[in-house]
Write an enzyme that holds these catalytic residues in place. Structure first.
Site, PDB file in Angstrom:
ATOM      1  N   GLU A 164       0.795  -1.226   0.000  1.00 27.78           N
ATOM      2  CA  GLU A 164       0.000   0.000   0.000  1.00 27.78           C
ATOM      3  C   GLU A 164       0.830   1.280   0.000  1.00 27.78           C
ATOM      4  OE1 GLU A 164      -2.932  -0.213   3.102  1.00 27.78           O
ATOM      5  OE2 GLU A 164      -3.952  -1.885   2.162  1.00 27.78           O
ATOM      6  N   GLU A 347      -5.367  -8.518   0.729  1.00 28.13           N
ATOM      7  CA  GLU A 347      -5.969  -8.198   2.028  1.00 28.13           C
ATOM      8  C   GLU A 347      -7.455  -7.964   1.847  1.00 28.13           C
ATOM      9  OE1 GLU A 347      -4.262  -4.968   4.355  1.00 28.13           O
ATOM     10  OE2 GLU A 347      -2.232  -5.656   3.907  1.00 28.13           O
TER      11      GLU A 347
HETATM   12  C1  FCB Z   1      -4.289  -2.068   5.588  1.00 26.52           C
HETATM   13  C2  FCB Z   1      -2.889  -2.398   6.053  1.00 26.52           C
HETATM   14  C3  FCB Z   1      -2.846  -3.456   7.114  1.00 26.52           C
HETATM   15  C4  FCB Z   1      -3.972  -3.308   8.111  1.00 26.52           C
HETATM   16  C5  FCB Z   1      -5.298  -3.189   7.414  1.00 26.52           C
HETATM   17  C6  FCB Z   1      -6.472  -3.096   8.351  1.00 26.52           C
HETATM   18  O1  FCB Z   1      -4.322  -0.778   5.066  1.00 26.52           O
HETATM   19  O2  FCB Z   1      -2.104  -2.832   4.966  1.00 26.52           O
HETATM   20  O3  FCB Z   1      -1.585  -3.421   7.720  1.00 26.52           O
HETATM   21  O4  FCB Z   1      -3.720  -2.232   8.927  1.00 26.52           O
HETATM   22  O5  FCB Z   1      -5.271  -2.061   6.582  1.00 26.52           O
END
Ligand code: FCB
Length: 437
Positions: A164, A347
């Protein structure tokens, strides 16, 4: 639940600073998050990641949890300050030894190691030299990638360069709510370009060491335009360029989009070719869509974020919008066509205030509903022709959620921080059953 293609990769994700603890053990150097968390008022509960989930000492127990879950892959991150305590110089063997043990344990348990090289924990010494505002940090990152792959390249099954970079730029350097806490607004653009340059250089370094595929994990948020004026449309476009295109267009050979803050002086001749080094997988981190309308007069931003009505909300107050994931995957496919490599959702997850009951069980039906909806959204995208080959839940464990400290629980496994006791939630059993099918 409909069937997924054979070979679809099911996994869970974590990151080093959020779970490892042991921040001064075996010669690890300080990172920007160690510094930031110690500054008064930065973290809502005043906590740090000093202990986190003590995964550094409990990785064998956590690997057993992964084996019990039956996932085929585990995405973790390597802490740069363990490998190079000051961000430069030779590899620190004791730091790499930890990941060596972890990776061997994963392979023995039948779980593919997926390693992220940068999940925001920059060595403090590099920050002191300007951090990602300094072009040299990109070269340092490639050197670190080389040292890490020299040790683990024979066993890691997928490499992810950056996690990210948009969030690291915007929250870390734009508005200062994440480490290193800079408030540069649109003057943060060098942080975008230098991270992407570091990514491109690291791709080359990894290719020289390993035949495993290489990826980046970007955060995406489909934009919901609120209002219907030309100004609203322009605002939505500006936000979309910043959040969804700035870190993708140049990687897929399109050069930079017309995004607010873009400073051509930062981009040297030849850089765009380095950025466009082919990647094998695009990692997609998705949590929610973003509502955008035109800003008020005099606003320093060319857009205004507005809460989206009509969705259930998580404990983070984020809207639960599985349709946003389908929309996003289709949009990436439409936008980039043949230039788009296979996608893995690296994620996807939600925070709820999970509390053990009198018997010690943790029932989290909202998380099950959340995951069910998002997994179905992925299936719909695949059916519509988008090449999605994996889905990773954020996160295996409740952990240290950055500026939110220990107040947000994202895990399939509950962690009682004072005792470090792990208790699989009902979502763990649900995901295990899904993976088994
Ligand atoms: C993302 C991050 C991860 C975690 C999630 C909830 O932005 O990559 O580390 O904090 O959010």
């Amino acid at each position: 639940m409909p069937d997924f293609p054979a070979g679809f990769r099911w996994g869970v994700s974590t990151s080093a600073y959020q779970i490892e603890g042991a921040t001064t053990v075996d010669g690890r150097g300080p990172s920007i998050w160690d510094t930031f968390a110690r500054e008064p008022g930065r973290i809502v509960d005043g906590s740090t990641g000093d202990e986190a989930c003590d995964h550094y000492h409990r990785h064998a127990e956590d690997t057993a949890l992964l084996a019990g879950l039956g996932v085929s892959a585990y995405r973790f991150s390597v802490a740069w300050p363990r490998v190079q305590p000051t961000g430069a110089g030779p590899a620190h063997a004791a730091g790499l030894d930890f990941y060596d043990r972890l990776v061997d344990g994963l392979l023995a348990a039948g779980v593919d190691p997926v390693a992220t090289l940068f999940h925001w924990d920059l060595p403090q010494a590099l920050e002191d030299a300007g951090g990602w505002l300094n072009r040299d940090t990109a070269a340092r990152f490639a050197e670190y990638a080389d040292l890490t792959a020299a040790r683990l390249g024979d066993r890691v099954k997928l490499w992810i360069t950056l996690n990210e970079p948009f969030i690291h730029m915007s929250l870390g350097h734009g508005i200062g709510t994440h480490a290193p806490g800079r408030m540069l607004l649109f003057d943060a653009f060098p942080v975008a370009h230098h991270q992407l340059l570091g990514h491109g250089l690291a791709v080359a370094a990894l290719r020289a060491r390993t035949a495993s595929p290489v990826a980046i994990a970007n955060n995406y948020s489909p934009v919901r335009q609120v209002g219907d004026t030309d100004a609203d449309r322009a605002a939505a476009q500006a936000y979309d360029a910043l959040h969804n295109r700035l870190f993708t267009d140049p990687l897929l050979g399109r050069g930079y989009p017309d995004a607010p803050g873009l400073d051509p002086a930062v981009i040297h001749d030849g850089d765009l070719d380095v950025l466009a080094a082919p990647i094998d997988v695009l990692g997609v981190n998705y949590y929610n869509p973003t509502g955008i309308r035109a800003p008020e007069e005099g606003s320093p931003l060319p857009f205004e974020m507005v809460p989206l009505d009509g969705y259930p909300r998580t404990a983070f107050d984020w809207p639960v919008a599985p349709d946003g994931l389908r929309e996003l995957l289709l949009q990436l496919h439409d936008r980039y066509g043949d230039a788009l490599p296979p996608i893995q959702v690296t994620e996807s997850g939600c925070a709820y205030d999970d509390v053990p009951d009198a018997q010690g069980r943790v029932d989290d039906p909202e998380r099950i509903a959340y995951l069910d909806g998002h997994v179905r959204a992925v299936h719909e995208a695949i059916t519509a022709g988008v090449p999605v080959t994996g889905y990773f839940v954020w996160s295996l464990l409740d952990n240290w959620e950055w500026a939110e400290g220990f107040t947000k629980r994202f895990g399939l496994v509950h962690v009682d921080y004072p005792t470090q006791r792990r208790t699989p939630k009902s979502s763990y059993a649900w995901f295990r059953d899904l993976v088994r099918r």
